[in-house]
Design an enzyme around this catalytic site. Structure first.
Site, PDB file in Angstrom:
ATOM      1  N   HIS A 307     -18.456 -17.461  48.218  1.00  0.00           N
ATOM      2  CA  HIS A 307     -19.773 -16.847  48.065  1.00  0.00           C
ATOM      3  C   HIS A 307     -20.490 -17.525  46.922  1.00  0.00           C
ATOM      4  CE1 HIS A 307     -22.913 -13.842  47.625  1.00  0.00           C
ATOM      5  NE2 HIS A 307     -22.604 -13.487  48.863  1.00  0.00           N
ATOM      6  N   ASP A 364     -18.495 -10.802  55.249  1.00  0.00           N
ATOM      7  CA  ASP A 364     -18.436 -11.116  56.684  1.00  0.00           C
ATOM      8  C   ASP A 364     -17.023 -11.230  57.222  1.00  0.00           C
ATOM      9  OD1 ASP A 364     -21.111 -11.144  57.198  1.00  0.00           O
ATOM     10  OD2 ASP A 364     -21.360 -13.202  56.504  1.00  0.00           O
TER      11      ASP A 364
HETATM   12  N1  ACO Z   1     -13.416 -23.034  52.882  1.00  0.00           N
HETATM   13  C1  ACO Z   1     -12.931 -24.120  52.216  1.00  0.00           C
HETATM   14  N2  ACO Z   1     -13.466 -24.623  51.084  1.00  0.00           N
HETATM   15  C2  ACO Z   1     -14.534 -24.014  50.603  1.00  0.00           C
HETATM   16  C3  ACO Z   1     -15.112 -22.881  51.220  1.00  0.00           C
HETATM   17  C4  ACO Z   1     -14.521 -22.391  52.392  1.00  0.00           C
HETATM   18  N3  ACO Z   1     -15.010 -21.328  53.021  1.00  0.00           N
HETATM   19  N4  ACO Z   1     -16.184 -22.466  50.512  1.00  0.00           N
HETATM   20  C5  ACO Z   1     -16.302 -23.303  49.480  1.00  0.00           C
HETATM   21  N5  ACO Z   1     -15.300 -24.238  49.524  1.00  0.00           N
HETATM   22  C6  ACO Z   1     -15.055 -25.291  48.527  1.00  0.00           C
HETATM   23  C7  ACO Z   1     -16.033 -26.441  48.645  1.00  0.00           C
HETATM   24  O1  ACO Z   1     -15.556 -27.447  49.508  1.00  0.00           O
HETATM   25  C8  ACO Z   1     -16.157 -26.883  47.227  1.00  0.00           C
HETATM   26  O2  ACO Z   1     -14.995 -27.630  46.925  1.00  0.00           O
HETATM   27  P1  ACO Z   1     -15.085 -28.860  45.856  1.00  0.00           P
HETATM   28  O3  ACO Z   1     -15.476 -28.228  44.545  1.00  0.00           O
HETATM   29  O4  ACO Z   1     -13.718 -29.446  45.856  1.00  0.00           O
HETATM   30  O5  ACO Z   1     -16.137 -29.791  46.391  1.00  0.00           O
HETATM   31  C9  ACO Z   1     -16.058 -25.592  46.410  1.00  0.00           C
HETATM   32  O6  ACO Z   1     -15.288 -24.693  47.241  1.00  0.00           O
HETATM   33  C10 ACO Z   1     -17.416 -24.956  46.089  1.00  0.00           C
HETATM   34  O7  ACO Z   1     -18.125 -24.804  47.326  1.00  0.00           O
HETATM   35  P2  ACO Z   1     -19.695 -24.903  47.484  1.00  0.00           P
HETATM   36  O8  ACO Z   1     -20.010 -25.185  48.906  1.00  0.00           O
HETATM   37  O9  ACO Z   1     -20.226 -25.859  46.440  1.00  0.00           O
HETATM   38  O10 ACO Z   1     -20.146 -23.440  47.084  1.00  0.00           O
HETATM   39  P3  ACO Z   1     -21.542 -22.782  47.380  1.00  0.00           P
HETATM   40  O11 ACO Z   1     -21.708 -21.701  46.373  1.00  0.00           O
HETATM   41  O12 ACO Z   1     -22.601 -23.827  47.476  1.00  0.00           O
HETATM   42  O13 ACO Z   1     -21.364 -22.181  48.848  1.00  0.00           O
HETATM   43  C11 ACO Z   1     -20.829 -20.747  50.650  1.00  0.00           C
HETATM   44  C12 ACO Z   1     -21.095 -20.856  49.127  1.00  0.00           C
HETATM   45  C13 ACO Z   1     -21.956 -21.421  51.431  1.00  0.00           C
HETATM   46  C14 ACO Z   1     -20.784 -19.261  51.007  1.00  0.00           C
HETATM   47  C15 ACO Z   1     -19.478 -21.425  50.960  1.00  0.00           C
HETATM   48  O14 ACO Z   1     -18.440 -20.808  50.233  1.00  0.00           O
HETATM   49  C16 ACO Z   1     -19.165 -21.426  52.465  1.00  0.00           C
HETATM   50  O15 ACO Z   1     -19.592 -22.346  53.178  1.00  0.00           O
HETATM   51  N6  ACO Z   1     -18.392 -20.378  52.962  1.00  0.00           N
HETATM   52  C17 ACO Z   1     -18.127 -20.266  54.381  1.00  0.00           C
HETATM   53  C18 ACO Z   1     -19.339 -19.659  55.088  1.00  0.00           C
HETATM   54  C19 ACO Z   1     -19.497 -18.168  54.809  1.00  0.00           C
HETATM   55  O16 ACO Z   1     -18.552 -17.391  54.860  1.00  0.00           O
HETATM   56  N7  ACO Z   1     -20.754 -17.779  54.553  1.00  0.00           N
HETATM   57  C20 ACO Z   1     -21.113 -16.378  54.325  1.00  0.00           C
HETATM   58  C21 ACO Z   1     -21.572 -16.187  52.924  1.00  0.00           C
HETATM   59  S1  ACO Z   1     -21.804 -14.470  52.612  1.00  0.00           S
HETATM   60  C22 ACO Z   1     -23.277 -14.096  53.257  1.00  0.00           C
HETATM   61  O17 ACO Z   1     -24.168 -14.905  53.467  1.00  0.00           O
HETATM   62  C23 ACO Z   1     -23.433 -12.763  53.617  1.00  0.00           C
END
Ligand code: ACO
Length: 428
Positions: A307, A364
């Site tokens: 998140h 979610d």
């Molecule tokens: N699975 C695996 N790795 C992940 C995940 C995941 N679900 N989420 C983040 N990471 C990793 C990234 O690859 C990144 O790794 P790195 O530092 O080695 O490059 C690190 O964790 C940080 O991730 P970011 O994408 O930079 O974090 P950001 O805050 O931009 O993204 C997000 C948040 C979009 C929710 C992300 O965690 C994601 O894509 N999750 C899956 C989709 C999801 O569940 N979305 C619902 C969000 S809740 C809502 O909208 C109600």
């Protein structure tokens, strides 16, 4: 004397005001920085930028705290109804009984949609995603209520638009589902409460008596409350930006619905179930899929994990997990996807990769399992999210317009080609 921040640029020191919120959150007010120094600030994705001052929702991602108008989400989810929470978000305080009655009655008056709108549904392909249909239908409401286009209309007329929207979104959402199944549309039942009426329009058939287990109504009430607002997320920021141009509320919320649709935002609940189904079909090897999620060469991510702001736990996920167990046990549903979800959660939470990046199940992760248990089809999950988020979008739009905030218009740092002359096509 109030706190200030000093920033030194090109040898000159600028003093900028520090803004402190009621929960002691602090921000540096950079709004005058460009005028003073010529500099803008850069923060792609607005990861550390406050876009507004808001009195609606407080959340502390580090501590896992979520309050609507000061009330903890745990108390509201346990004790309130969805419309009570909608009133709280939009008007600022919990309603007295007489205020809630008036609010509910006004909404009941507007649950029907114009008969001509029914014909719109006929034009969509049978496989149309209901989020695409919903977003178009909500925008189309502006064509039936042209008075909503006037940004200077009276507060009373603005209120009418708000009530119409809250009343009609469930009808249009349920009809978009009925349309996809080619079943007859069910007209709203105003003797039912908001949540039961929605379930009725979704699942009732004209040929049989309708009844629904109160456990389902209560679980849905909780889910809608948990989704009702979440401060300046992607869809809400979209609503505030679109609304800041004085676009009408229907089009503004339609834009919010489109933003919510994306799989990185509200679309994640659908993706979670699809991911769990994929893992199940692949033999249920959870470790394999966790390894895929960690592999930077592999685009796969664990949907429902991570998140932007919750870096400890998502308080909504804790409530939903319990609601999920309750619903499944009371309904006697034995869903193998839930077992996979629990295994996945356990493996991921013990894994260094997820621990180091503070990746926890978000709202979610479990909501999809509840929706599935109560018979909501997968491609309607994000519509359910939109239904829940509607009061938040409206509250944020109302706050922004009442505070007379300026049109949203970020700056940029240009990194493209510098000045060059046009070259005729024959010489390129
Ligand atoms: N699975 C695996 N790795 C992940 C995940 C995941 N679900 N989420 C983040 N990471 C990793 C990234 O690859 C990144 O790794 P790195 O530092 O080695 O490059 C690190 O964790 C940080 O991730 P970011 O994408 O930079 O974090 P950001 O805050 O931009 O993204 C997000 C948040 C979009 C929710 C992300 O965690 C994601 O894509 N999750 C899956 C989709 C999801 O569940 N979305 C619902 C969000 S809740 C809502 O909208 C109600």
């Amino acid at each position: 004397m109030s706190e200030t921040a000093k920033i030194e640029l090109d040898g000159k020191v600028y003093e900028l005001p520090v803004v402190v919120g009621t929960e002691n959150e602090k921000a540096i007010d950079i709004s005058k920085l460009r005028d003073l120094s010529g500099y803008v600030t850069l923060d792609t994705g607005y990861k550390n930028t406050g876009a507004t001052k808001s009195a609606i929702t407080f959340l502390d991602g580090e501590e896992g705290i979520l309050h609507y108008r000061g009330y903890p989400i745990e108390q509201l989810a346990e004790k309130a109804t969805f419309l009570e929470v909608a009133y709280l978000l939009i008007y600022g305080d919990l309603p007295k009984q007489s205020e809630l009655d008036a609010f509910e009655n006004s909404i009941k008056k507007h649950t029907l949609v114009h008969e001509d709108m029914k014909r719109f549904f006929e034009a969509y392909p049978a496989k149309a995603h209901p989020m695409g249909v919903l977003s178009s239908m909500i925008s189309s409401l502006s064509t039936f209520y042209p008075e909503s286009l006037d940004p200077n209309r009276s507060a009373e007329k603005k209120n009418l638009t708000v009530h119409r929207l809250i009343a009609k979104l469930p009808t249009l959402a349920a009809w978009s589902y009925k349309n996809s199944t080619s079943h007859p549309f069910m007209y709203p039942r105003n003797d039912y409460d908001y949540v039961k009426n929605f379930l009725y329009m979704m699942f009732a058939m004209p040929t049989e008596e309708y009844s629904v287990d109160p456990v389902i109504v209560s679980a849905l009430n909780t889910l809608l409350i948990l989704h009702a607002d979440h401060e300046q997320n992607c869809s809400t920021s979209t609503v505030r930006i679109v609304g800041s141009s004085n676009a009408n509320l229907y089009s503004t919320v339609s834009a919010g619905i489109s933003a919510l649709w994306g799989p990185l935002h509200g679309g994640a609940n659908q993706e979670v179930i699809e991911m769990l189904e994929q893992i199940a079909a692949d033999g249920g090897d959870v470790d394999k899929w966790v390894a895929k999620a960690k592999d930077k060469e592999d685009p796969f991510r664990l949907m429902g994990f991570g998140h932007r702001v919750y870096k400890n736990f998502d308080p909504r996920a804790t409530i939903i997990k319990k609601a999920c167990d309750d619903v499944l046990s009371k309904l006697g549903v034995n869903d193998p996807l839930l077992d996979i979800a629990k295994k996945l959660e356990k493996v991921a939470l013990e894994d260094e990769y997820f621990k180091a990046r503070n990746l926890y199940p978000n709202v979610d992760f479990y909501s999809g399992i509840i929706y599935k248990a109560i018979g909501i089809p997968t491609d309607m999950f994000t519509v359910m999210f939109a239904l829940g988020r509607l009061p938040g979008w409206i509250a944020q739009w109302k706050e922004m317009t009442e505070n007379k905030e300026p049109i949203g218009r970020p700056r940029q740092i240009y990194v493209g080609a510098t000045n060059r002359n046009y070259v005729p096509i024959s010489e390129r």
